[in-house]
Design an enzyme around this catalytic site. Structure first.
Site, short mmCIF file in Angstrom:
data_model
loop_
_atom_site.label_atom_id
_atom_site.label_comp_id
_atom_site.label_asym_id
_atom_site.label_seq_id
_atom_site.Cartn_x
_atom_site.Cartn_y
_atom_site.Cartn_z
N CYS A 168 -5.66 4.34 8.16
CA CYS A 168 -5.16 3.79 6.89
C CYS A 168 -5.12 2.26 6.89
CB CYS A 168 -3.78 4.35 6.60
SG CYS A 168 -2.63 4.18 7.98
N HIS B 30 0.62 -0.70 3.41
CA HIS B 30 0.39 -1.70 4.45
C HIS B 30 0.03 -3.03 3.80
CE1 HIS B 30 0.70 1.57 7.10
NE2 HIS B 30 -0.56 1.78 7.40
#
Lengths: 358, 358, 358, 358
Positions: A155, A249
């Protein structure tokens, strides 16, 4: 006619994200769920209910009642031949064992890392390297499978490769340095990030993460050389940290480009990225892949992660970098369990249906 | 005989840190406190008590009862001649006006940025560039002051310059890239970082911070060229972010060195840094300036910030960087309101007493 | 001559707190550590190091190097006869099996709940009900043990019973209602509170906690009736919640008293509580057991938890409650892993040594 | 034909919530925005942009572009006669001055406390006490206004009164005790809750909040006695705390009822509350007012706050309370800036339109 699909590892956070995204999906019909032996034989609802009575569903979206009643099967004994497509959301060790078994009969789109580094396996990011689909028939032939395995990347790779791609194509890249500020949801639930570890804190290390990001980014930006993808050739150096953020993120990226480019030219390349892919109007595809803002205080993970259903990569603070030759630096926010995992994998699968692979 | 000192800006977070650190200090005796007109005339205790009755003391250490009873003076009217030394902890605009006035008669050690970029003003970090003290007599002479002004750097510069110094001296530096993950206490209280901004979030921009860090780092690592300090000549590129951490800044640093050096050689240079300074055994000096750990999960701000009274710079994850020529990368944690502000300024002042400047 | 002690469950958070508090202890000398089979045979240092290389020591205090080198024994095979005293910090199921075995030969001071509700077992809070020590010889005789088992209460009970005691003695109690806002450290590490559960959130339920607090509080405030302790007779109703706080429990308490009392009288009773016990000057005893503040914004867990080494119960917001007959209400903060667990147990043990039971 | 509305205090958090909720509203057309003199004359977009360039829009929903271009007027000089309805979201002091001026010509639905405690002013909660509308003509007559002022309660009152109402109607109430765990968004932005105050912490006091909740709850549950509303007569005792949660207040409620009732009967009363009001199908009305869950780990503020657009009151942990006579206790979560402020006020206004008052 919808394609029938199974979700393997359905009880974990990533598996739940698959189900949240597949409720009412126009192309895919979830007909089977599988997980570890511990959950096998239970209804999905009860498999998510722990011994203290807590219902451990981690998505914002409510659980679809139809999924709640499905019986969870044992992943190790699941017969993939009964479905058109398998989504896997299991740990790497389990994937190494399960995915080849499923792929004998059925396409597998995976969030696991087990096969990412094999030469005949593409790591797909929607709108970035779907031309790597040329590996699929080669993989099937080489392995003698009717199906195939195509993983999405880690990810943390997703946002990085998504934003490097237009820069690479337009200006070339010499060097990349990236520091990530990753959310807790990426840590999974077993063992997971403890509140004791992360409240009022930063954890400066995520085991194996940095190697994955460095390697996957280059493979994704690679080009065909004969029958294989030759990884891009520039060095990537990353530091991955965990911060007290629930989802999404954040990454600070520094790029040395082959050719000089103004900040405006870089922004323009980022903004116009992926128009052809978006034009396919696949069900899970956002109306644009990358947003670039001039608000210096953005992107922020809490404010930007859910834009376009978590499928948008938000970029900001694009500015010249004077420490690197032809340098540019920027910040990005990417939703790690949406575009960076389940929903990204679903979008890949939509494309593979569109291309006739599924 | 202790030196008598005044703390200006005593009611703010940085001012409070001065008082926490000066309680029972062997060299300095706080005899005067000053702040804005709003607090003037009140006891320090009541100046810290807001209209709702909350006592706004932000240090872990309890407030010394002697300080609680001191009357706060109006900083704009404070006569610095009555003390041997002034510590200032005010915003830059106020410092620009107040510090020259105080310096006419009295040495000023400051946490404000107002004078940092003047050619005759050293920016001191203990154990790094105290030889820049040679600027003090030049500054006094040029400005016709009996006193002088010596600021400490921005709190984000401190950890960076502290760790770059031994690398620079041993191996030379070509390029530096740094991403910071800064705590909320550095945001001050006016306007301060709101809980609404930072809970479950990262703020990717801190106004003016990046320029300060880049400029200050080079000046601090500069060397005398005749009567002025020539800044170090390598480029520094930084991104400063705010994360949900209360105290201590974390920084991910990437360095391209002039000369090749092994990771072990870099660690060794970091570990042995500042031994001569430490040997002076100044009251606020930690037993070592830099700690280097091999635990990959450290340093962490919550766990490492208070080591050695917040005066230690904790370094970890030292590893080769293959994206930069002769590259090395590492993480550091430095306490922004201890070594990076008040306690760092006090240690500077201790040294200036030792050298006879105060 | 110091007493030799063993810490059982030494690798968990509570066990670590025992070791942090026993380093350099004037009465107790840690000579043995024990934990589950998984840790047995390893040095304590390596038993705390996980497979990713993280050193999982959760105390602010550094690990004493002497303890780091001790070999961890298997708790199930540990011979308690070799020590003068055993501290246990294990889960209830393990305690039910281990503690009777140890108690055959050796006194056991425990943080586990396994024996708390047995009629011949006192639940000790220092300064509150140490007269319940009269149960010890009865317990030894009844069970035929040379040693005995004396648990401390659930960490949420500690602050509640500590503050109810002086009110109960001075004014009598008819009803108690309490809502807790508990920290994450109390959740243990297996399974622990996940960051995903608690960031930006409140969890309104802690399994089994409310029943424990209600039952234990009454037993602790009970008085001897012949050879047994008759629990106090008033009803206690509690709601236990988990909030995003690392350490220390906050509790909002509402008390209906038998006799009318002014707020000042209640404060006075709280402030003067435990003077005789404090006068014994036991090594871990704080200089007072309860602090009462008039600052309406206190107590706060982050600011008040570490006062007096985490052994102080901080009370504030004492005010009349007009919904209850003779009502008074207040807030308290109590450190759940210091006074509420390991350090509280050590203080109990110090008293038992003083009284000749160990 | 839509009603034209003005939002006063449009730049604050509560004002922003009004605009987020009024974008595309079927009954109301925002034609004017007003705020303090500082913002007057600017476009709304630029009024929200601070000196550092940060765009201070705090809602999840994006800002409607049409609102972005509206010019902000000076609230003190705004002529309310030009609109059909005024929503105010200003501090109490400002409301005391502005609202009577606006009400001379125009209905005012307010989130401010200035008029809540006047005898001729109803405090409306949708579905709870809209029959108090009988006060509106009395208020207009008494004050000689063409318009009127109807505030919604403090956001902490909303969830409490919403859940007490069906219990009060069905079983009667003798006593109420409540402890709140309030989010940071309720703290407003001036001065707001600082990250330094609330990270890893609980603040046990919110000035003036407890008195408001106690008084407002009784007025809301009051019944007409002649031409005035007589407050309900039972005592309410509350403790209001702030916890590290962004949005939504959690409350632990203890109720002594006049008549005995089983837990199931209480749940049933809560679940069936407000059916008639819901049947009106007003645009902002959720499909039910109260949800009652049997999952012991719910409600949780992060997971439940956004259900039904933030307009649902989520109740859980309903259980008998043995400390109070005919006691029942439960937890609730209510969104403080949606149902508890702007959206609740809009739903009130929708009802007043339906009833012909606007």
């Amino acid at each position: 006619m919808k394609k029938t699909v199974a979700v393997i590892g359905a009880t974990g956070v990533a598996g739940q994200q698959f189900l949240a995204a597949l409720a009412g999906h126009p192309l895919f019909d979830v007909v089977a769920l599988a997980a570890s032996e511990r959950s096998a034989g239970k209804s999905y609802q009860s498999a998510l209910t722990d011994t203290a009575g807590a219902f451990r569903w981690y998505c914002q979206e409510p659980l679809n009642p139809r999924f709640a009643d499905l019986e969870v099967e044992h992943a190790g004994e699941f017969d993939a031949a009964q479905v058109d497509l398998v989504f896997t959301a299991v740990e790497s060790d389990a994937a190494a064992e399960l995915e080849p078994r499923y792929a004998k009969t059925t396409p597998v789109v995976s969030t696991a890392s087990a096969f990412r580094y094999e030469a005949d396996v593409p790591i797909f990011i929607p709108g970035v390297n779907l031309d790597h689909q040329r590996l699929i028939p080669l993989q099937k032939k080489k392995r003698g499978w009717k199906g195939f395995v195509t993983p999405v990347p880690n990810c943390t790779t997703t946002g990085l490769a998504m934003t490097l791609k237009p820069i690479y194509d337009a200006f070339g890249i010499r060097q990349v340095i990236m520091t990530s500020l990753q959310s807790c949801s990426g840590a999974g639930r077993s063992p997971g990030t403890m509140a004791l570890d992360i409240v009022d804190n930063v954890v400066p290390y995520i085991p194996k993460e940095e190697e994955k990001v460095e390697k996957e980014t280059l493979k994704i930006l690679g080009a065909f050389s004969g029958d294989t993808v030759a990884p891009a050739a520039f060095p990537v150096s990353v530091t991955c940290t965990r911060v007290p953020v629930l989802e999404a993120h954040t990454e600070a990226v520094y790029v040395s480009m082959e050719n000089a480019a103004t900040v405006e030219a870089v922004k323009s390349a980022l903004r116009s990225h992926g128009k052809d892919f978006v034009a396919l109007k696949l069900p899970s595809c956002p109306p644009r892949l990358i947003d670039v803002t001039d608000d210096p205080f953005r992107p922020q993970p809490r404010l930007d992660r859910d834009r376009e259903g978590g499928m948008l990569t938000s970029v900001g603070r694009v500015r010249a970098d004077h420490a690197l030759s032809n340098g540019v630096k920027y910040m990005l926010v990417s939703h790690n369990t949406k575009m960076g995992a389940a929903k990204g994998a679903i979008l890949v699968a939509e494309y593979l249906v569109h291309q006739g692979h599924i």
